[in-house]
Design an enzyme around this catalytic site. Structure first.
Site, PDB file in Angstrom:
ATOM      1  CE  LYS A 117      39.204  42.192  99.628  1.00  0.00           C
ATOM      2  NZ  LYS A 117      40.678  42.132  99.709  1.00  0.00           N
TER       3      LYS A 117
HETATM    4  C1  LIG Z   1      41.354  41.099  99.175  1.00  0.00           C
HETATM    5  C2  LIG Z   1      42.784  41.329  98.991  1.00  0.00           C
HETATM    6  C3  LIG Z   1      43.521  40.599  98.063  1.00  0.00           C
HETATM    7  C4  LIG Z   1      42.918  39.498  97.230  1.00  0.00           C
HETATM    8  O1  LIG Z   1      41.988  39.990  96.283  1.00  0.00           O
HETATM    9  P1  LIG Z   1      40.934  38.995  95.638  1.00  0.00           P
HETATM   10  O2  LIG Z   1      40.053  39.859  94.824  1.00  0.00           O
HETATM   11  O3  LIG Z   1      40.207  38.352  96.792  1.00  0.00           O
HETATM   12  O4  LIG Z   1      41.691  37.999  94.849  1.00  0.00           O
HETATM   13  C5  LIG Z   1      44.867  40.899  97.903  1.00  0.00           C
HETATM   14  N1  LIG Z   1      45.461  41.843  98.673  1.00  0.00           N
HETATM   15  C6  LIG Z   1      44.779  42.559  99.580  1.00  0.00           C
HETATM   16  C7  LIG Z   1      45.501  43.567 100.408  1.00  0.00           C
HETATM   17  C8  LIG Z   1      43.420  42.333  99.769  1.00  0.00           C
HETATM   18  O5  LIG Z   1      42.762  43.050 100.679  1.00  0.00           O
END
Ligand SMILES: *Cc1c(COP(=O)(O)O)cnc(C)c1O
Length: 502
Positions: A117
């Site tokens: 993120k």
């Molecule tokens: C947020 C997240 C996901 C999922 O991603 P999305 O965009 O919500 O599908 C997968 N793995 C990690 C470590 C995340 O932080």
């Protein structure tokens, strides 16, 4: 097609007539009535893949993002990119592509909170403050976020002490890992607020969405000099930067002569809210040669069932797994795919979304399903996830986090089913240091006797990877946030933080 000749704008998935420029869509987050902003068309890549293969991450970011953020000047966009993708990342490449075992791992966890993120949340504050300036916004921006763990910390890190903003983060008190929680509650910055709620992630997200769509609340806020905005993955300011690294990964494969120009690749994405994989889908629509988008779920396998049956059904038990950032029953960004496969039909989408909120389920028709060929969905249970971690570690000495392991496990199922040998990129969404206990237990249950912090040292030893600074920091950082509330109290808490009487 006609529209492609016009400037790209944003439309609400629930009302096509509700439009916004890119900067307006970034400021608003959600459209009214809960719609999501989508580009009026998906632009085609303007440079060749060969040209892209000679570019740095920042250059690729500019080439991709300028096509979506049409009302940003070159100077504005480059300012945002260069401030976001700098030494906050512990690698010059920003995202690392490493070949291990039978796949390429696209490591998206080299930013300040060691999860993917950061890729979007390090740039969102710049996109947002630039957007505010462009639109003569006087009010202070209040970022309101629900998190299943990683978004919260990455948003806090991105917005901390950014002038003209406050950030309020709600997380499920008993639904994130101890390290995730420690990362959030130790956040510095006078404009940061972190609150645990007695409920799961969906409760937190529903509570936040309710506040966003409350018109009267918005007026009260405005009277007091505030406006809400969203850092959740529904904001197009999150989605657009995520398209970049798929293009970059392809360009890197080309630069290293692992593939020839225009060769197809597969992309595997461990999925929760459907933001990351949607970005990969947009990249493919831009002309990136992608054969299959492999959507990997954990035991909360709503998406696997959806791709298999055409029926989305959230009416099921919510399961806490070792990949908590994917413990989601309502994948918000799926709405953007639904709108697209319905042929940009806002009425059809609205109807389905209303059904979802009324009954918890909807079914798409055959015509819509026929537009889903590029997707393959599957899931990995807890045992399979742990086995994937152990097996990759034993074979090649590489340690994956639990989310990435869900992706790897699903990729193995896909290969077994199809025999497809297309070069495959797995989005590696978190550093193993963020989910140390689950990761170490998978390798050997005997490690469970160690404390969290001693496990971190052991992981570093066995993987020959240095402990990331972000993890090192929280060992000693003091807890600065300890507030907990019930789901119904979320709005009261926000009012109290902002000092508003009501
Ligand atoms: C947020 C997240 C996901 C999922 O991603 P999305 O965009 O919500 O599908 C997968 N793995 C990690 C470590 C995340 O932080």
């Amino acid at each position: 097609m006609k529209e492609a000749e016009l400037d790209l704008i944003y439309r609400s998935t629930r009302n096509r007539e509700e439009t916004a420029t890119a900067s307006q869509a970034i400021l608003r987050g959600l459209a009214v009535e809960g719609g999501l902003y989508v580009p009026s068309y998906i632009p085609k890549l303007a440079c060749s893949l060969a040209e892209l293969s000679a570019m740095s991450y920042q250059q690729v970011a500019y080439e991709v993002m300028k096509l979506f953020l049409c009302d940003f000047t070159e100077e504005e966009l480059k300012y945002c990119i260069n401030h976001a993708y700098d030494q906050k990342f512990d690698t010059e490449n920003i995202a690392e592509l490493v070949r291990k075992d039978d796949a390429y791992f696209l490591e998206l966890f080299h930013g300040s909170t060691v999860a993917f993120k950061d890729m979007a949340l390090s740039i969102l504050p710049y996109l947002m403050t630039t957007s505010a300036k462009k639109n003569q916004i006087q009010e202070e921006i209040v970022i309101l976020t629900a998190t299943s763990g990683d978004t919260g910390k990455a948003a806090l890190a991105g917005f901390a002490d950014v002038e003209g903003t406050k950030i309020i983060v709600f997380y499920p008190k008993h639904g994130v890992s101890p390290i995730q929680e420690k990362q959030m509650v130790t956040q510095r910055g006078d404009n940061t607020f972190v609150i645990g709620i007695e409920g799961n992630f969906d409760d937190a997200q529903t509570g936040v969405k309710k506040m966003f769509s409350d018109g009267e609340l918005a007026r009260t806020l405005a009277k007091n000099g505030y406006r809400f905005s969203s850092a959740n993955s529904i904001n197009i300011g999150r989605l657009v930067p995520q398209v970049v690294y798929y293009v970059y990964a392809y360009a890197q494969l080309l630069a290293r002569k692992e593939i020839q120009e225009n060769d197809l690749i597969n992309v595997v994405v461990p999925t929760g809210n459907f933001g990351n994989i949607l970005a990969a889908y947009y990249a493919s629509l831009m002309g990136l040669p992608v054969a299959k988008l492999i959507c990997a779920s954990n035991e909360n396998k709503v998406l696997f069932d959806f791709f298999k049956s055409g029926c989305y059904d959230r009416n099921r038990e919510f399961i806490l797994t070792s990949s908590p950032s994917m413990d989601i029953l309502i994948s918000s960004n799926l709405e953007r795919l639904i709108y697209r496969i319905a042929g940009d039909d806002d009425e059809k989408n609205l109807q389905l979304m209303q059904e979802l909120s009324k009954t918890g389920t909807y079914r798409i028709d055959e015509e819509m399903r026929s537009n889903l060929d590029i997707f393959y969905g599957n899931y990995a249970d807890e045992k399979e996830t742990a086995e994937a971690i152990k097996s990759v570690y034993e074979h090649v000495g590489y340690v994956m986090d639990t989310h990435t392991a869900v992706g790897k496990s699903v990729y193995e199922k896909y290969r077994e089913e199809t025999g497809d040998e297309t070069p495959t990129v797995i989005a590696s969404t978190a550093s193993p240091f963020k989910f140390t206990r689950s990761v170490m237990n998978a390798i050997d249950p005997a490690y469970d006797a160690q404390s969290d912090f001693s496990l971190i040292d052991t992981l570093s030893e066995i993987s020959h990877v240095a402990i990331p600074a972000a993890i090192e920091d929280i060992r000693t950082a003091p807890v600065l946030h300890d507030r907990v509330c019930k789901t119904e109290q979320m709005c009261d808490v926000v009012m109290e933080i902002l000092g508003i009487q009501h």
